[in-house]
Scaffold this active site. Structure first.
Site, short mmCIF file in Angstrom:
data_model
loop_
_atom_site.label_atom_id
_atom_site.label_comp_id
_atom_site.label_asym_id
_atom_site.label_seq_id
_atom_site.Cartn_x
_atom_site.Cartn_y
_atom_site.Cartn_z
N TRP A 184 0.85 -1.18 0.00
CA TRP A 184 0.00 0.00 0.00
C TRP A 184 0.89 1.23 0.00
CZ3 TRP A 184 -0.31 3.74 4.04
CH2 TRP A 184 -1.16 4.81 3.72
N GLU A 225 -3.15 -2.86 -2.43
CA GLU A 225 -4.32 -2.25 -1.76
C GLU A 225 -4.63 -0.88 -2.37
OE1 GLU A 225 -3.62 -1.66 2.43
OE2 GLU A 225 -5.66 -0.98 2.82
N LYS A 227 -6.91 2.82 -2.52
CA LYS A 227 -7.42 3.80 -1.55
C LYS A 227 -8.00 4.99 -2.30
CE LYS A 227 -6.21 6.13 2.68
NZ LYS A 227 -5.45 6.05 3.91
N ASP A 258 -9.78 -2.78 1.26
CA ASP A 258 -9.94 -2.31 2.65
C ASP A 258 -11.28 -1.61 2.66
OD1 ASP A 258 -9.92 -0.22 4.71
OD2 ASP A 258 -7.83 -0.73 5.06
N HIS A 261 -11.79 2.19 2.32
CA HIS A 261 -11.15 2.87 1.20
C HIS A 261 -12.04 3.12 -0.01
CE1 HIS A 261 -6.81 1.82 2.64
NE2 HIS A 261 -7.54 2.42 3.55
N HIS A 285 -8.79 -6.11 4.03
CA HIS A 285 -8.51 -5.44 5.30
C HIS A 285 -9.87 -5.10 5.85
CE1 HIS A 285 -4.12 -3.78 4.98
NE2 HIS A 285 -4.18 -5.09 5.17
N ASP A 293 -12.08 7.39 6.55
CA ASP A 293 -11.29 6.16 6.71
C ASP A 293 -10.67 6.14 8.11
OD1 ASP A 293 -9.80 3.87 6.15
OD2 ASP A 293 -8.15 5.02 5.29
N ASP A 295 -10.61 3.98 10.62
CA ASP A 295 -10.05 2.77 11.23
C ASP A 295 -10.53 2.54 12.65
OD1 ASP A 295 -8.24 1.42 9.22
OD2 ASP A 295 -7.52 3.47 9.07
N ASP A 325 -7.56 -4.42 9.98
CA ASP A 325 -6.78 -3.18 9.87
C ASP A 325 -7.51 -2.05 10.54
OD1 ASP A 325 -5.10 -1.14 9.25
OD2 ASP A 325 -5.59 -1.06 7.11
C1 RNT Z 1 -3.98 2.81 5.04
C2 RNT Z 1 -4.12 1.37 4.69
C3 RNT Z 1 -3.02 0.49 5.17
C4 RNT Z 1 -2.58 0.80 6.59
C5 RNT Z 1 -1.67 -0.23 7.19
C6 RNT Z 1 -1.00 0.27 8.43
O1 RNT Z 1 -5.10 3.55 4.76
O2 RNT Z 1 -5.34 0.90 5.14
O3 RNT Z 1 -3.40 -0.83 5.03
O4 RNT Z 1 -3.67 0.96 7.44
O5 RNT Z 1 -0.78 -0.67 6.26
ZN ZN Z 2 -5.69 -1.20 4.95
#
Ligand code: RNT
Ligand code: ZN
Length: 418
Positions: A184, A225, A227, A258, A261, A285, A293, A295, A325
């Protein structure tokens, strides 16, 4: 009533709708969920002391975060004891462990810098997954890494990713399990770019360069990945969804989705079936975006359940690699981790306890009222009794007993970290 008595009663009710709870529990235990090491220290890592960059943010200042490899490993052990079922451990390159005075920069990382992690994983029967770390480092210039116009910057990160492939291969060889290595990059622009194509062209060429190195594709699964935006990178990200999916498809690597994203009303659960039709394997993720985003900790919520259903009912448990994640620094980190692990596992159980074939047949016959009725009835089935039986059977704490243990750990270990 004992857990087993409650389970036996629940089993009967599920049997009536054609669901075999014993079979579900057996399957559930074996589904590996990759536990991300970075919830333990707010994505800090051990190879630098600078701030977290890359347009991601861990908000909060709850005491007790892990400061050393030993502390992080102890915390991971605690989470593994509180969360039942098979796990893998997901590491970032920034968690390299250096011997006194033997620092190596990211582009010079070697398997030996992760030998302590391999030892840790081997003793616990865990596989390892891996991630190059293309953020929180001075070679991220103007928020760019592999797409930078500066050739030196690109070359540095190409070397880093190649070093990570070698380390991933070492993990797979040492532990006898394939390693998922996810790339990523944070690269992007805060404001409307004048040229969207060139950075993507450079990223594409850099990835090609990385993947040119020989590695065993049975042992290392490289994923990419996507985003849609980052903090300070609101207008454009180089590794957009279209870029990563097309790149992965054309180069025979895995796409990684993810669920934080995408645009706010887009859901990953709806994407999985399409991806399964075109990719042999894909990676996830699992996170929880709240307005952005963010998390947040993964919960047993509708979208997590829906993601799990798509994996289970499409018979894709061995094709979808599930990783977590999230990073919440505002609450007890062990609890955050454990809630996320247990929630993902619960979602998988919920999916396994759905009469999936029957529901699909009803849809096929156009009996859409019945589909909705049954889906709603499922929500009040005695799911909790089956979940409790699972926890007990795995030797993990049942119901809120896990939090009592987490509180004891907080008192005896975390509060002493000052
Ligand atoms: C960031 C991505 C990525 C990170 C990790 C720490 O937006 O989601 O995967 O969260 O690699
Ligand atoms: Zn991620």
């Amino acid at each position: 009533m004992t857990t087993t008595e409650r389970y036996e009663a629940a089993k009967e009710l599920y049997r009536e709708i054609g669901v075999d709870t014993d079979a579900a529990l057996k399957t559930l235990k074996k589904i590996p969920i990759s536990l991300h090491c970075w919830q333990g220290d707010d994505v800090g890592g051990f190879d630098q002391r600078g701030p977290l960059t890359g347009g991601i943010q861990a908000t909060g200042n709850y005491p007790g975060k892990a400061r050393t490899p030993e502390e992080l490993m102890a915390d991971i052990d605690e989470v593994l004891a509180l969360a039942p079922g098979a796990a893998k451990l997901n590491l970032h390159a920034s968690y390299a462990i250096f011997e006194e005075g033997k620092f190596a920069d990211r582009d010079a990382l070697q398997p030996e810098h992760f030998s302590k992690w391999v030892e840790f994983a081997r003793e616990r029967g865990l596989g390892l997954d891996f991630n190059p770390t293309l953020f929180s480092h001075p070679m991220v210039k103007d928020n760019l890494t592999l797409s930078s116009p500066d050739e030196e910057v690109r070359a540095f990160w190409i070397r880093h990713c190649q070093a990570c492939i070698r380390i991933s291969e070492y993990f797979a060889e040492e532990l006898g399990q394939p390693c998922l290595m996810n790339i990523w990059i944070p690269d992007g622009y805060k404001d409307i770019p004048a040229d969207r194509l060139s950075p993507r062209k450079r990223f594409k060429a850099a990835l090609d360069q990385i993947l040119k190195m020989p590695y065993d594709k049975e042992k290392v699964f490289v994923s990419l990945e996507s985003k849609v935006f980052g903090i300070g990178l609101e207008s454009y990200t180089v590794g957009s969804s279209e870029f990563t999916v097309n790149y992965a498809a054309s180069r025979g690597i895995l796409p990684l989705m993810d669920n934080g994203h995408y645009h706010p009303t887009e859901v990953v659960s709806d994407k999985i079936s399409s991806m399964l039709l075109f990719f042999p394997k894909l990676a996830l993720h699992v996170t929880r975006p709240v307005r952005w985003d963010s998390d947040h900790v993964v919960l047993f919520d509708d979208e997590t359940k829906e993601i799990a259903k798509e994996i289970v009912r499409n018979d894709a448990l061995d094709r979808v690699m599930i990783g977590l994640d999230f990073f919440d620094a505002s609450i007890n980190r062990i609890a955050a981790w454990t809630i996320g692990m247990r929630s993902m596992r619960k979602a998988l159980l919920y999916a396994l306890l759905c009469p999936n074939e029957h529901l699909a047949a009803l849809q096929q016959e156009g009996k859409l009222t019945e589909v909705l009725v049954l889906q709603e009835e499922l929500k009040t089935m005695p799911f909790g009794a089956v979940w409790d039986q699972f926890c007990e059977g795995c030797g993990a704490p049942v119901r809120n007993a896990w939090y009592e243990k987490a509180q004891e750990y907080e008192k005896s270990v975390l509060e002493k970290r000052v």
